[in-house]
Design a protein around this motif. Sequence first.
Motif: not given
Lengths: 696, 154
Positions: A483, A487, A490, A686-687, A692
């Motif tokens: 990551l 990420e 997040n 992805r974000n 994820m």
Amino acid sequence: MDPMQAIKVTFFQECEEQLGELETGLLAMQEGSVDDETVNAVFRAVHSIKGGAGAFKLDRLVKFAHVFETTLDKIRNGALAPANAVMKTMLRAADVLADLVTVSREGGAFDDTRSNELIAELNAHCDEKAAVKEAHPEEEGDNNPFAALGWEPVSLSLEPEINEYLIVFRPKPELYAKGNETTRLMRELSRLGALTVHCEIADVPLLANFEPEQSYLSWRATLRSHQDIAAVQAVFEFVDGDCHLDIEPVEASEAHAEPVAEVAPEAAPEAVEEPKAAASVPREAAKAEAGGQGNATQNTIRVDLDRVDRLINLVGELVINQAMLTQRVLEAGAVKNASIATGLDDLEHLTREIQESVMAIRAQPVRPLFQRMSRIVREIADATGKNVRLKTEGEGAEVDRTVIERLADPLTHMIRNAVDHGLERPDARIAAGKPAQGEVRLSAAHKSGRVVIEIADDGRGIDRPRVKAIAIKKGLIAPDAQLTDGEIDNLLFMPGFSTAETVSNISGRGVGMDVVKRSIQALGGRIAITSKLGHGSTFSLSLPLTLAVLDGMVVRVADQTLVVPLNSILETMKPKPGEVYGLGPDTQVIGIRGGFTPLIDVGYALGFRTHRADPMSGVTLLIETEGGVRSALMVDAIQDQRQVVIKSLESNYGHVEGIAAATILGDGRIALILDTDAIVHSSSGRNSPSDMLLAG
Amino acid sequence: MADMELKASGAREYITFRIGAQYYCIDIMSVREIRGWTPATQLPRAPGFVRGVINLRGVVLPIIDLADRLGFDPTEPTARHVIIVAQTGRQVVGLLVDAVSDIINMPAEKVQPTPDVGSEAARAFVLGVMAIDDRMISLIALESVMPTLAGEAA
């Protein structure tokens, strides 16, 4: 509603305002600005609450406000220095007062121990310095608050020096020539206090001798005000030299006559108290109006929120209708007629102006919200034993009322987090070479059509390896997941994530940052984190100013009409052959001026078509998301650019991923408003932490 | 809960409508208006029974294809199809049906429990059945056919 009830409702509304003033004033005093105006404003706020509470026989509130007021009075007349300890007590007293007001309004139990504690504390502060100035009779009494209730605070010392001025004002013709107006000056004066104006017309000549550009009138005004002579002179600052001005203070003995007279019934027992307390309401109101702050006397009316909302809805309909009318006229071909075209343009301008004005009614400064947060910080600081200072900036920024209302909970949570998780304990701070007092900065600012609210702490920052370890332990991500810092940050927003090792009752109550994120998103907002280990973290919220309108680009995608918010579009372009490249099996990028940007087919991303369209057949919109990520959205065609009225999809249906809201277009049909960030996030895959989770 | 209400208040009025060859009804008190079909704006990622949204005098109204919801083939709407605008709680939706037929008055005790049938949709969406002339009319459980509000779940 019976009239008494109506008055009571108004009283509680005013209480809210007074509590706000109180908090602002106390905070300013804590910051060291102990000028008369601030202290008076604080005193006035408590006094007004007490006065009103007395009228409604809210005894507990009166009792507490009274002790509070007594202490404030000591500060006001210099008998008590507003030292740090004193101010802390005062702020806590303000919290208790706010709670008492809430309990009085909504009913419910109130723990008397807290108020009694503070009463004792306040009294203790009073006694500390009791001997400094001339003894007030009430100071001889014991600390028993009930004994203190026995008298009224309308003693001589409560009326600060009311000064009386005689002002003789004779404008020269130059004053008028420079565009000044005597009415305005008199109005300014009247803001300082009670003003009696007399206009001298003796000098006005007969019409035959009348010179229109001469100045014949003069004024004699008597002003009774708390302000000093400098404030009175300041009113005439801009006409200095263009008039004959004479300001003379009138002897004080006369000015003080009234308050002295009021001391007389003081000896009477409690029976007299209630009517007096009631009587003090209008008097206090008059004082507030006449008193110190010129800016406090804005002309306002109270309007039921439902009425405003109805007006807003109607104006929304008007905007839609105006758009429909324009379209019909265009379709009918009548637009060749110049006067119809002008008329339509005028109508559009008017509609827009009406709409903006109506929206402005709902806009409110974030100040009250920020004030509430300073209380939260105090409570958390006390509970965690941390030394925290809340610094607020940009409290004047105005946002739609609904946004403010719905921001209170997430903001509270984030402030709690900042103090509880963000800041270190004082000893750890000192060890890290920081001042023992931590700082939480809460700021609001308007940025390109949105309001950005930042919650920044100067604490330890996000410990990313630890965050990642926890996420792995809780099974939120795969143990071998790679990551980026962003990420990892997040991850904090993932459901079920809480870094607090011991679950305190402050933060970590099961609701986490994921709830915060969701409530911000529900408002059409975004949340982002920046953090530097050892230096602190900043959470920034970007929110729409209003939930009602936005400027958008109307586009066509797979036979559907969509609206893309204009503020996210950087530029539009038509891709040329050779500019679009495949990257991996299922993604494309577009080359723009030497760089490569992901290309997203909106129709495909939303599921309107099952295969990607040929990029050459469409138009691309280069957009920038909240996090600064650039993407190119591909649509079939651009149709129009217009202001649209936002209609909620949630109220009757629910949230649709990738769609922010709906609107009604000129043809009466509904068009969906694209949520560009969500589209970009879901397409990049992805974000978004939820994606994820699936990947892990 | 809804059928307890029925029992308490005696006779009720229902609006009956047709889907294919079957007859259904809903409580007339939840019906706000009936209008003709207008093309709806498609919603991305919506379940198949949600036809999209239409503009009902400034309100965004989701349209539910009741046939699809009940497990029949999706409706091919034409101008002769009808939208029943119905409300439960604060949620307003439009129900797309083939045709509205009648208003009936039915005492609560005449509403029989749904027969134990294999169709899951029937068990979930039918509150009870009633007999009128030689027809069977199924009472739709309005709350269950509505799409779930995302806001409420949060």
